[in-house]
Design a protein around this motif. Structure first.
Motif, PDB file in Angstrom:
ATOM      1  N   GLU A 292      52.299  74.791 -39.864  1.00 32.99           N
ATOM      2  CA  GLU A 292      53.097  74.499 -38.679  1.00 32.99           C
ATOM      3  C   GLU A 292      52.993  75.696 -37.736  1.00 32.99           C
ATOM      4  O   GLU A 292      53.348  76.817 -38.110  1.00 32.99           O
ATOM      5  N   THR A 309      56.293  72.974 -31.487  1.00 38.09           N
ATOM      6  CA  THR A 309      55.872  73.300 -32.849  1.00 38.09           C
ATOM      7  C   THR A 309      54.843  72.261 -33.268  1.00 38.09           C
ATOM      8  O   THR A 309      55.143  71.066 -33.311  1.00 38.09           O
ATOM      9  N   ARG A 358      61.211  62.447 -29.268  1.00 36.47           N
ATOM     10  CA  ARG A 358      61.403  63.665 -30.060  1.00 36.47           C
ATOM     11  C   ARG A 358      60.351  63.841 -31.136  1.00 36.47           C
ATOM     12  O   ARG A 358      60.227  64.903 -31.724  1.00 36.47           O
ATOM     13  N   SER A 359      59.611  62.804 -31.455  1.00 35.27           N
ATOM     14  CA  SER A 359      58.594  62.940 -32.490  1.00 35.27           C
ATOM     15  C   SER A 359      57.372  62.126 -32.113  1.00 35.27           C
ATOM     16  O   SER A 359      57.441  61.217 -31.293  1.00 35.27           O
ATOM     17  N   ILE A 404      55.856  68.228 -34.034  1.00 37.39           N
ATOM     18  CA  ILE A 404      57.006  67.964 -34.902  1.00 37.39           C
ATOM     19  C   ILE A 404      58.318  68.451 -34.299  1.00 37.39           C
ATOM     20  O   ILE A 404      59.386  68.106 -34.807  1.00 37.39           O
ATOM     21  N   ASP A 405      58.257  69.265 -33.215  1.00 34.38           N
ATOM     22  CA  ASP A 405      59.502  69.727 -32.604  1.00 34.38           C
ATOM     23  C   ASP A 405      59.195  70.282 -31.222  1.00 34.38           C
ATOM     24  O   ASP A 405      58.062  70.703 -30.943  1.00 34.38           O
ATOM     25  N   ARG A 406      60.212  70.281 -30.354  1.00 38.57           N
ATOM     26  CA  ARG A 406      60.097  70.885 -29.021  1.00 38.57           C
ATOM     27  C   ARG A 406      61.443  71.487 -28.642  1.00 38.57           C
ATOM     28  O   ARG A 406      62.496  70.945 -28.991  1.00 38.57           O
ATOM     29  N   GLN A 407      61.386  72.592 -27.975  1.00 29.31           N
ATOM     30  CA  GLN A 407      62.582  73.295 -27.556  1.00 29.31           C
ATOM     31  C   GLN A 407      62.466  73.634 -26.074  1.00 29.31           C
ATOM     32  O   GLN A 407      61.507  74.302 -25.671  1.00 29.31           O
TER      33      GLN A 407
END
Length: 567
Positions: A292, A309, A358-359, A404-407
């Motif tokens: 990751e 990510t 989100r995914s 798999i993720d975002r911020q």
């Protein structure tokens, strides 16, 4: 740049490399030689048999003074040969001429050597037995040096050096000229006239102490061991210098060696590098890896910073390409390229298209009318395709890529967190309500099921009781029927028996012809009748003339009884 593959060979260097343009030296797998010509093939030209990486000469293949290889005859034969060379050169013999005795002296058993320091020169006792200190004329010049085993790996005494290594061992040795050579599964005996043969290390090639791990995936790429030699630079400065590097490369892994601007690929197996111009560029695994990877901040088209990510899965297939581009690990190459490609893709997307999804996965790609489809399509098509094409330039096959993720950063992130928190609270409350309703429905369904089961149990019990009552009535009726039939049959049998008895008796009475006997029988009947009804009983005939008298008597008795009642 020359690129070649050494097939399970061991890399070594000796003093000949200094005379042959710093070439690669290939250590053998053969049991009797320290170095042989390794089998190589060129990646770009697989049919070529030779390339610029030449093979050096075997250190033990050359005839060297007072250096004898130990063959099948064993150590004693090699010592005798070395002794003959020393005598022929006008030097003191190596083997002692003393004969053993049985009664006194130092004892040497079979399989051992006796060592004597004779004025600074070694003397070897090879025959088993006892050796006394006689003769006395030169006892002052001798000193007992102890015993050694014939199979000892290393024997070093007064300039005499014996080295015997087995299949899994490798000996690193420095000759009197400080040239380094390595022997494996071989043996020799040598006597140094000037300098010494120093055994620097005996290495277990399959159990090297230092593991080499991938800094990113933490998988073990291989094992190494460095052999160092102390060198005195001046009377007050002594340093350690690396003279040999051992490698143990597991299956499906490889190593890259470098000499100047040239690279060579080394496959799995046990290897050792002694050439000072050859360095270990790195170890690599050819299996699949996954990680990751967080990216740096990327700005969308409306200048909203976002950090992603990424999940990456790859396999290195051509390590030479990766090393040629100057990367130490596949992750280093993929990280830079992934950051560049994602920056280009996200720069053309709006914040609104990214925040709604989100995914990333196959379930999210089916509906083309989804507002977030531009973001997903761009990542699944452009990012995957561009990354795969870019990875091939480094010899890497990209197997999978996913977000798999975002911020989100800044004020937008704060606002989004608040909205997300509210939405999550609403979702949690809705989920709780749904859960409570579901629990109530399940409770009601459970109660209904219990009632249904109880009703079924009662019905079953009623059916059982009704069946038992019917069965009991049928049994009672059957019993009464059987009893009635039995009673009727008994009555019939009794009547038949009485009738038969009367008939027999009547027949017997009819056969009586004597008048007196008949009279007596009648009297007996009267006596029995009176006995049965009492002595006060009046018997009135019911037939004939006496019947009227009886009726009159009955009427008189009734009138008398009525008169008494009236009074």
């Amino acid at each position: 740049m020359s690129m070649s593959v050494a097939d399970t060979t061991t890399i070594v260097g000796d003093r000949d490399t200094f005379r042959k343009e710093q070439e690669f030296s290939l250590h053998p797998k053969d049991a009797s030689h320290a170095t042989t010509i390794g089998k190589r093939r060129d990646i770009n030209h697989p049919d070529s048999a030779e390339d610029r990486f030449a093979t050096t000469l075997d250190y033990m293949a050359e005839d060297r003074p007072f250096f004898v290889k130990i063959g099948k005859e064993g150590l004693i034969a090699a010592l005798e040969k070395l002794d003959r060379q020393l005598v022929q050169s006008g030097r003191t013999n190596l083997l002692s001429r003393k004969s053993p005795v049985t009664w006194t002296g130092r004892e040497i058993t079979p399989g051992q050597l006796g060592l004597i320091n004779h004025g600074g020169s070694p003397k070897i006792l090879t025959r088993p037995g006892r050796y006394p200190g006689f003769p006395l004329r030169n006892w002052w010049a001798r000193e007992w040096g102890g015993v050694r085993g014939l199979s000892d790996t290393v024997i070093s005494f007064q300039g005499l050096t014996v080295v015997q290594v087995s299949q899994n061992q490798a000996a690193v040795i420095s000759d009197p000229q400080n040239h380094i050579f390595v022997i494996r599964n071989a043996a020799f005996v040598a006597f140094a006239i000037e300098g010494t043969y120093d055994v620097l290390s005996i290495v277990d090639q399959t159990h090297l102490p230092t593991p080499v791990k991938d800094g990113v995936t933490r998988s073990i790429l291989g094992y190494t061991h460095e052999v160092k030699m102390k060198s005195r630079l001046n009377p007050h400065d002594e340093r350690d210098f690396v003279v040999a590097t051992f490698l143990d490369i597991p299956a499906n892994n490889c190593a890259i060696l470098q000499r100047g601007d040239e690279l060579e690929l080394l496959g799995a197996g046990q290897s050792v590098i002694t050439n000072p111009s050859v360095t270990l560029r790195g170890l690599y695994t050819l299996g699949e890896n996954q990680i990751e990877m967080p990216t740096k901040d990327i700005f969308t088209r409306d200048q909203v910073p976002v950090s992603l990510t990424i999940y990456l899965k790859w396999q290195l297939t051509e390590p030479m390409k990766l090393a040629t581009h100057g990367y130490h690990t596949p992750y280093d190459a993929l990280r830079d390229k992934t950051q560049s490609i994602l920056t280009q893709i996200v720069a053309h997307l709006d914040y609104s298209s990214m925040v709604k999804q989100r995914s990333l996965g196959p379930d999210n790609m089916e509906d083309g009318t989804d507002p977030s489809s531009p973001f997903l399509d761009a990542l699944r098509t452009r990012a995957m395709d561009d990354m795969h094409e870019a990875a091939l330039e480094y010899g890497i096959v990209l197997k999978d890529l996913a977000v798999i993720d975002r911020q989100f950063k800044g004020e937008i992130a704060t606002t989004m967190d608040k909205l997300t928190t509210r939405a999550l609270q609403a979702q949690v409350e809705a989920a709780n309500v749904d859960r409570e309703n579901s629990n109530k429905v399940k409770q009601e369904e459970g109660a209904l099921s219990v009632a249904r089961i109880r009703a079924q149990a009662l019905n079953t019990q009623a059916d059982a009781e009704a069946y038992s009552v019917v069965a009991a009535a049928k049994a009672q009726a059957q019993r009464l029927k059987i009893e009635a039939e039995a009673s009727a049959e008994a009555t019939r049998l009794a009547a038949e028996a009485d009738a038969e008895a009367i008939r027999i008796k009547a027949t017997a009475d009819a056969l009586v012809t004597d008048a007196f006997a008949r009279e007596m029988e009648l009297r007996r009947m009267d006596v029995a009748r009176v006995k049965a009804f009492g002595s006060k009983t009046v018997f009135v005939p019911s037939e004939g003339p006496g019947a009227q008298m009886g009726n009159a008597m009955a009427i008189g008795m009734a009138a008398n009884m009525g008169a008494k009642l009236n009074s």
